[in-house]
Design a protein around this motif. Structure first.
Motif, PDB file in Angstrom:
ATOM      1  N   VAL B  97       0.867  -1.198   0.137  1.00 53.11           N
ATOM      2  CA  VAL B  97       0.087  -0.185   0.038  1.00 53.11           C
ATOM      3  C   VAL B  97       0.793   1.112  -0.179  1.00 53.11           C
ATOM      4  N   TYR B 128      -5.182  -1.269  -7.640  1.00 52.12           N
ATOM      5  CA  TYR B 128      -6.191  -0.347  -7.475  1.00 52.12           C
ATOM      6  C   TYR B 128      -5.858   1.080  -6.890  1.00 52.12           C
ATOM      7  N   SER B 129      -6.545   2.162  -6.949  1.00 54.45           N
ATOM      8  CA  SER B 129      -6.239   3.358  -6.481  1.00 54.45           C
ATOM      9  C   SER B 129      -7.281   4.067  -5.687  1.00 54.45           C
ATOM     10  N   PHE B 130      -7.197   4.819  -4.713  1.00 57.59           N
ATOM     11  CA  PHE B 130      -8.199   5.827  -4.157  1.00 57.59           C
ATOM     12  C   PHE B 130      -7.679   7.068  -3.919  1.00 57.59           C
ATOM     13  N   ASN B 141     -11.136   4.091   3.106  1.00 61.89           N
ATOM     14  CA  ASN B 141     -10.261   3.925   1.863  1.00 61.89           C
ATOM     15  C   ASN B 141      -8.756   3.007   2.377  1.00 61.89           C
ATOM     16  N   LYS B 144      -9.937  -0.706   2.836  1.00 61.47           N
ATOM     17  CA  LYS B 144     -10.125  -1.264   1.667  1.00 61.47           C
ATOM     18  C   LYS B 144      -8.738  -1.604   0.714  1.00 61.47           C
ATOM     19  N   ALA B 145      -8.004  -0.701   0.775  1.00 56.24           N
ATOM     20  CA  ALA B 145      -6.617  -0.717   0.025  1.00 56.24           C
ATOM     21  C   ALA B 145      -6.006  -2.110   0.635  1.00 56.24           C
ATOM     22  N   ALA B 149      -5.153  -5.125  -1.677  1.00 56.77           N
ATOM     23  CA  ALA B 149      -3.717  -5.661  -1.973  1.00 56.77           C
ATOM     24  C   ALA B 149      -3.513  -7.150  -1.429  1.00 56.77           C
ATOM     25  N   VAL B 157      -1.537  -0.837  -4.037  1.00 62.09           N
ATOM     26  CA  VAL B 157      -2.586  -0.200  -4.111  1.00 62.09           C
ATOM     27  C   VAL B 157      -2.241   1.175  -3.668  1.00 62.09           C
ATOM     28  N   VAL B 159      -3.267   5.007  -1.992  1.00 60.71           N
ATOM     29  CA  VAL B 159      -4.107   5.906  -1.365  1.00 60.71           C
ATOM     30  C   VAL B 159      -3.511   7.329  -1.309  1.00 60.71           C
TER      31      VAL B 159
END
Lengths: 167, 572
Positions: B97, B128-130, B141, B144-145, B149, B157, B159
């Motif tokens: 992360v 993914y990314s936030f 977030n 979730k990350a 991950a 991921v 953030v």
């Protein structure tokens, strides 16, 4: 080969760019793309028209599925009951004289199109149909008249019968 | 309920996620987070010397420990500097992360100082990314990350947290954690039962089977299940580069690494097999060579947690989507139920494999007056055998020599950038691994080219008195590219001679580390032993090696698995 892919996607910032990015990253083609929120405002429905062989289409579907922001993916042309597709087109034409205005009016009546905007110099036509029908309509109009502007919505699609994409 | 600012909530959430180590580099948009980090009793921060180093360190930490690595950087250049390291982790499916600062929400889109679209820049290289648009987004977030991950096919991921969301000027309630559920993200764990049964039956029927072990076995902690399957049916095992250590390399059933620089016997075994049982691999081009000529007689069983990896390059006859450990567990149960025995003809298959092994594809001749690079790895292995050392590498010839000549006894012992092939990975990865496992011996095998990318991280290793051993196979050239030029470009050596290399011993001394130079073969063992004795700081062992030695075997481009140049084909 032509593939119509339907997607339910989280309605959040950056989600659409992930879809578009996936296509460009992997060298796939987007012919058209439509997107708007569904009855559930946290989800958007997206229809993508793409071309490629069946292996490519399978990869696209898998890669889309893999995106964390995508809830459902379905290839509409593989639906066993078939699917319905619609596209909308808006065409703005010059109307320099009465003859042209009458010809265009009767053409739009024959096709079941609508004249949705009128000015002393222009008509704007609206037509809805399958992509093929829209193609035919456009070609006919182009033969009969000069054209100022053409706006096509891109394909929308839905499966036939009792198959549906649920959230 | 406690009212806390965004930055304090972030730290608390990280503590709840049992984060104990963050690798990072501060800057204007993360000063609030750094300030709150000072209050944490549970999280230690390691100050990298470059953001790329920080993320490679988090990556090495994750690879060595199996936990999620965490890195923290500022906006703009801080974030863009991480891109190569994120892509490295993404290429090898490593859970990490990255927390990046961002300019305040009111400034986003104004081309503000140190503003860059971090989500946009990193999107193709992360799972993914936030972007946190308000302080209340931070904690959900982050949770979730970590979840994303560390589950399914793992990966990095991002953030991204704007500065104003961290600020102490806004305090709000901390939301306690609850069960994680993401409606659009449900990785498959168990394999389809019908497919599992078919796979078990095919395994029993195959006269010339081979297990192709990938990195997914390491990431999915599926080693013990694989070992019991292999033992029950007496199967030969080959591995991809990322799969090295997935199956113990010192076991007799392990044939070796396959692929571009794989062992002769491993590639022959693959090519002539009638069943490839592939687990946790994506059939990368460096493993398969030309996919149309790949294993022409074999049925392919492909187990992977990522459905998009199945039939992407090589068509799978029996695809099974699921977690490697879970699916292998299912197959083992089915084999048990079938009372499965090794195939009656498996002995003949092993005899054939033994004949290929007799070719001794890794043998080489000594060269007068200069050390062969292979000799360095062999000596290292002899000195380290049984000590559970972790070897990290950079990218190039030294990486392949390490993969070929070191026999890795277990998982998470060989940390290398396989997918992306990132030079400059080895040293920071070693720092991260040593942070994760302070008691373990950590060795970086590198080259004189690679080491000069990210050598600044030596400061970090020195700061924490890490007894890293950095062994440079110093041939004064970019050997891997040079060997291409030597064989396929008629010896036209464009830009592969590292003119004016620094004195690596002096570099070590400048960083207050120990530097040892070895130029003669009879001093090699002594030099390495001397390095192993240093306990309080890093050691660089600069081993001057032969410039013309090539990595062999070497598959011909576009050929089948067995189109290889061997040590008998090329003069060295």
């Amino acid at each position: 080969m032509r593939h119509v892919i339907s997607i339910l996607i989280e309605n959040e910032a950056g989600a659409l760019s992930r879809v578009v990015g996936l296509f460009s990253q992997r060298g796939y083609n987007i012919e058209s793309l439509t997107v708007a929120p569904t009855d559930d405002p946290t989800l958007s429905r997206c229809t993508i028209l793409t071309t490629g062989d069946s292996d490519e289409a399978e990869q696209i579907t898998k890669q889309l599925h893999k995106l964390v922001c995508i809830l459902r993916v379905s290839a509409l042309n593989e639906e066993k009951n078939g699917s319905q597709e619609r596209e909308l087109v808006l065409i703005k034409l010059p109307t320099p004289n009465r003859n042209v205005r009458e010809d265009i009016k009767s053409l739009s009546d024959i096709f079941g199109a609508k004249i949705i905007d009128v000015s002393p110099e222009t008509y704007t036509l609206q037509y809805v149909g399958s992509s093929e029908e829209v193609d035919t309509f456009c070609e006919t109009v182009f033969k009969m008249s000069d054209v100022l502007e053409v706006v096509r919505s891109g394909v929308l699609g839905i499966a036939r019968g009792n198959h549906y994409m649920h959230s | 309920m406690d009212k806390l600012c965004g930055a304090a909530q972030l730290i608390r959430a990280l503590e709840e996620l049992e984060v104990t180590e963050i690798f990072g580099y501060p800057g204007a948009t993360v000063v609030d987070i750094y300030d709150e980090l000072l209050n944490s009793q549970k999280i230690h921060h390691t100050l990298a010397r470059h953001e790329q180093g920080a993320v490679h360190e988090a990556d090495g930490y994750a690879r060595a420990s199996g936990r999620v690595g965490v890195a923290l950087v500022t906006s703009g250049p801080g974030a863009t500097n991480t891109v190569t390291a994120l892509a490295t982790a993404y290429g090898d499916s490593i859970p990490l992360v990255l927390i990046s600062g961002q300019v305040s929400t009111s400034m986003i889109g104004t081309d503000a100082f140190q503003e860059v679209d971090t989500m946009g820049v990193t999107r193709p290289v992360v799972k993914y990314s936030f972007l946190c648009k308000k302080p209340e987004d931070i904690v959900p977030n982050i949770r979730k990350a970590f979840f994303i991950a560390s589950t399914g096919r793992k990966g990095p991921v991002v953030v991204d947290i704007p500065k104003n969301c961290q600020s102490r000027s806004y305090l709000f309630d901390y939301e306690p954690s609850s069960d994680m559920h993401l409606r659009s993200y449900n990785p498959t764990v168990y394999g389809h039962k019908g497919q599992v049964n078919r796979a078990a039956e095919e395994l029993c029927k195959a006269a010339r089977p081979v297990v192709m072990a990938g990195g997914g076995i390491v990431q999915g902690a599926a080693g013990p299940m694989l070992e019991s399957l292999v033992a029950r049916l007496n199967l030969p095992v080959v591995s991809t580069l990322m799969g090295i250590g997935a199956y113990p390399c010192n076991d007799r059933r392990y044939i070796g690494m396959m692929g571009m620089h794989g062992l002769y016997e491993a590639n022959e075994t693959m090519h002539h097999s009638d069943l490839v049982f592939a687990v946790g691999t994506r059939f990368a081009d460096r493993a398969t060579n030309n996919v149309r000529k790949f294993c022409p007689e074999a049925k392919i069983i492909h187990i992977d947690v990522d459905p998009a990896s199945i039939s992407k390059t090589v068509h799978a006859d029996i695809p099974i989507v699921g977690d490697a450990a879970a699916v292998l567990g299912q197959i083992n149960s089915k084999l048990e139920e079938l009372k499965a025995q090794p195939h009656p003809e498996i002995g003949k298959w092993w005899e054939q494999i033994a004949a290929w092994q007799d070719k001794k594809c890794l043998s080489y001749t000594e060269k007068e007056g200069i050390i062969r690079p292979q000799r360095v790895i062999e000596t290292l292995y002899r000195l380290l055998e049984g000590r559970g050392a972790i070897i990290t590498t950079d990218v190039g010839q030294h990486q392949m020599f390490a993969a070929q000549y070191y026999r890795f006894p277990g998982r998470r012992n060989f940390l290398s950038s396989g997918g992306l092939g990132t030079m400059g990975f080895g040293l920071p990865a070693a720092v991260g691994a040593q942070k994760a496992l302070p008691e373990r011996l950590v060795v970086t095998v590198t080259g004189d080219g690679s080491f000069q990318m990210n050598l600044q991280e030596l400061s970090v290793a020195r700061k924490y008195n890490m007894p890293l051993k950095i062994v440079i196979l110093d041939n004064s050239v970019l050997g891997m590219v040079r060997q291409f030029q030597s064989v396929f470009y008629q010896g036209r050596y464009a830009a592969t001679y590292l003119d004016c290399n620094p004195d690596f011993v002096k570099i070590a001394e400048a960083y207050d580390c120990v530097g040892i130079r070895v130029t003669e073969q009879n001093k090699l063992e002594e030099g390495l032993k001397q390095a192993l004795e240093v306990q309080d700081r890093p050691v660089i062992v600069d081993v001057v090696t032969d410039t013309d030695t090539k990595v062999l075997p070497w598959q011909r481009a576009d050929g089948s698995m067995i189109d290889m140049l061997l040590n008998t084909d090329l003069s060295q």
